[in-house]
Design a protein around this motif. Structure first.
Motif, PDB file in Angstrom:
ATOM      1  N   LYS A   1       0.934  -5.420  64.068  1.00 10.51           N
ATOM      2  CA  LYS A   1      -0.218  -5.030  63.238  1.00 10.51           C
ATOM      3  C   LYS A   1      -0.838  -6.213  62.511  1.00 10.51           C
ATOM      4  O   LYS A   1      -1.870  -6.058  61.851  1.00 10.51           O
ATOM      5  CB  LYS A   1       0.199  -3.955  62.216  1.00 10.51           C
ATOM      6  N   LEU A   2      -0.253  -7.395  62.619  1.00  8.51           N
ATOM      7  CA  LEU A   2      -0.822  -8.578  61.958  1.00  8.51           C
ATOM      8  C   LEU A   2      -2.277  -8.830  62.356  1.00  8.51           C
ATOM      9  O   LEU A   2      -3.117  -9.047  61.480  1.00  8.51           O
ATOM     10  CB  LEU A   2       0.039  -9.817  62.229  1.00  8.51           C
ATOM     11  N   PRO A   3      -2.609  -8.781  63.657  1.00 12.01           N
ATOM     12  CA  PRO A   3      -4.006  -9.046  64.040  1.00 12.01           C
ATOM     13  C   PRO A   3      -5.003  -8.029  63.470  1.00 12.01           C
ATOM     14  O   PRO A   3      -6.183  -8.347  63.327  1.00 12.01           O
ATOM     15  CB  PRO A   3      -3.992  -8.985  65.566  1.00 12.01           C
ATOM     16  N   THR A   4      -4.539  -6.830  63.163  1.00 10.22           N
ATOM     17  CA  THR A   4      -5.447  -5.802  62.644  1.00 10.22           C
ATOM     18  C   THR A   4      -5.770  -5.998  61.177  1.00 10.22           C
ATOM     19  O   THR A   4      -6.715  -5.402  60.667  1.00 10.22           O
ATOM     20  CB  THR A   4      -4.847  -4.390  62.812  1.00 10.22           C
ATOM     21  N   GLY A   5      -4.960  -6.799  60.488  1.00  8.49           N
ATOM     22  CA  GLY A   5      -5.156  -6.998  59.054  1.00  8.49           C
ATOM     23  C   GLY A   5      -4.542  -5.897  58.204  1.00  8.49           C
ATOM     24  O   GLY A   5      -4.646  -5.933  56.975  1.00  8.49           O
TER      25      GLY A   5
ATOM     26  N   LEU B   1       4.785  -9.002  55.767  1.00  7.70           N
ATOM     27  CA  LEU B   1       5.811  -8.955  56.808  1.00  7.70           C
ATOM     28  C   LEU B   1       7.059  -9.712  56.345  1.00  7.70           C
ATOM     29  O   LEU B   1       8.182  -9.238  56.531  1.00  7.70           O
ATOM     30  CB  LEU B   1       5.274  -9.544  58.109  1.00  7.70           C
ATOM     31  N   ILE B   2       6.863 -10.845  55.702  1.00  9.19           N
ATOM     32  CA  ILE B   2       7.986 -11.617  55.170  1.00  9.19           C
ATOM     33  C   ILE B   2       8.687 -10.823  54.070  1.00  9.19           C
ATOM     34  O   ILE B   2       9.923 -10.791  53.996  1.00  9.19           O
ATOM     35  CB  ILE B   2       7.512 -12.994  54.669  1.00  9.19           C
TER      36      ILE B   2
ATOM     37  N   LEU C   1       5.717  -1.361  49.162  1.00 12.16           N
ATOM     38  CA  LEU C   1       4.694  -2.337  48.786  1.00 12.16           C
ATOM     39  C   LEU C   1       4.134  -3.067  50.002  1.00 12.16           C
ATOM     40  O   LEU C   1       2.929  -3.310  50.099  1.00 12.16           O
ATOM     41  CB  LEU C   1       5.268  -3.357  47.799  1.00 12.16           C
ATOM     42  N   CYS C   2       5.014  -3.415  50.913  1.00 11.24           N
ATOM     43  CA  CYS C   2       4.602  -4.223  52.068  1.00 11.24           C
ATOM     44  C   CYS C   2       3.902  -3.423  53.163  1.00 11.24           C
ATOM     45  O   CYS C   2       3.239  -4.004  54.016  1.00 11.24           O
ATOM     46  CB  CYS C   2       5.815  -4.957  52.637  1.00 11.24           C
ATOM     47  N   THR C   3       4.036  -2.114  53.140  1.00 13.57           N
ATOM     48  CA  THR C   3       3.399  -1.287  54.180  1.00 13.57           C
ATOM     49  C   THR C   3       2.298  -0.391  53.619  1.00 13.57           C
ATOM     50  O   THR C   3       1.743   0.420  54.361  1.00 13.57           O
ATOM     51  CB  THR C   3       4.452  -0.403  54.890  1.00 13.57           C
ATOM     52  N   ARG C   4       1.963  -0.553  52.372  1.00 10.08           N
ATOM     53  CA  ARG C   4       0.999   0.361  51.742  1.00 10.08           C
ATOM     54  C   ARG C   4      -0.366   0.350  52.419  1.00 10.08           C
ATOM     55  O   ARG C   4      -1.040   1.366  52.486  1.00 10.08           O
ATOM     56  CB  ARG C   4       0.886   0.090  50.245  1.00 10.08           C
TER      57      ARG C   4
ATOM     58  N   ALA D   1      10.123  -6.216  63.043  1.00  3.40           N
ATOM     59  CA  ALA D   1      10.025  -7.250  64.077  1.00  3.40           C
ATOM     60  C   ALA D   1       9.084  -6.861  65.204  1.00  3.40           C
ATOM     61  O   ALA D   1       8.502  -7.739  65.854  1.00  3.40           O
ATOM     62  CB  ALA D   1      11.413  -7.546  64.635  1.00  3.40           C
ATOM     63  N   HIS D   2       8.908  -5.595  65.445  1.00  3.32           N
ATOM     64  CA  HIS D   2       8.102  -5.157  66.583  1.00  3.32           C
ATOM     65  C   HIS D   2       6.798  -4.484  66.138  1.00  3.32           C
ATOM     66  O   HIS D   2       5.719  -5.017  66.339  1.00  3.32           O
ATOM     67  CB  HIS D   2       8.918  -4.247  67.499  1.00  3.32           C
ATOM     68  N   PHE D   3       6.907  -3.335  65.512  1.00  2.00           N
ATOM     69  CA  PHE D   3       5.709  -2.571  65.155  1.00  2.00           C
ATOM     70  C   PHE D   3       4.868  -3.287  64.099  1.00  2.00           C
ATOM     71  O   PHE D   3       3.662  -3.482  64.289  1.00  2.00           O
ATOM     72  CB  PHE D   3       6.093  -1.167  64.684  1.00  2.00           C
ATOM     73  N   LEU D   4       5.495  -3.661  62.985  1.00  2.00           N
ATOM     74  CA  LEU D   4       4.704  -4.271  61.912  1.00  2.00           C
ATOM     75  C   LEU D   4       4.119  -5.614  62.346  1.00  2.00           C
ATOM     76  O   LEU D   4       2.966  -5.921  62.026  1.00  2.00           O
ATOM     77  CB  LEU D   4       5.555  -4.440  60.648  1.00  2.00           C
TER      78      LEU D   4
END
Length: 136
Positions: free
Chosen positions: A30-34, A41-42, A94-97, A24-27
């Protein structure tokens, strides 16, 4: 035996809350960074939810086992734990690779649905406990 199970459940719950906050916070930041996509995230959030749902189900099984010694209660508990490891665990990686530059982690993709099958099996074992009790 139940104290070890309760310790594991407590840890699984705490990890789910911590990873939920991370997502909810850190990840999310990071959305704007791609480095993480909205879909990733979902997916991460789905992993957290399923981990918590099944940690709570494991707690219910421990409580149920106080009144019933049916072998399928333990089977359901074990299936839920394996499901958390395989389903949620693989989704976390998978979602943070992309954050770790570890694209090779996508090889974990086939593990996710196998973990889902363990969740389904756990619920079926719980249903069988109910059927067995009704037949007595």
């Amino acid at each position: 035996m139940n104290s070890k199970k309760l310790t594991l459940i407590g840890l699984l719950g705490a990890i789910a809350v911590a990873l939920g906050a991370l997502g909810a916070h850190f990840l999310k930041s990071k959305l704007p960074t791609g480095l993480i996509t909205q879909d990733q995230l979902i997916g991460f959030d789905t992993a957290v939810k399923y981990q918590m749902y099944h940690a709570l189900a494991m707690l219910a099984l421990v409580l149920l086992s106080k009144n019933s010694s049916h072998k399928f209660i333990n089977w359901a508990y074990n299936c839920f734990f394996i499901g958390i490891l395989m389903f949620s665990g693989s989704l976390y990686f998978l979602c943070t690779r992309n954050l770790f530059g570890a694209d090779w982690l996508k090889v974990l993709g086939p593990i996710t649905p196998i973990g889902g099958l363990f969740f389904i099996a756990g619920w079926i074992f719980l249903a069988l406990v109910g059927l067995k009790k009704e037949n007595k």
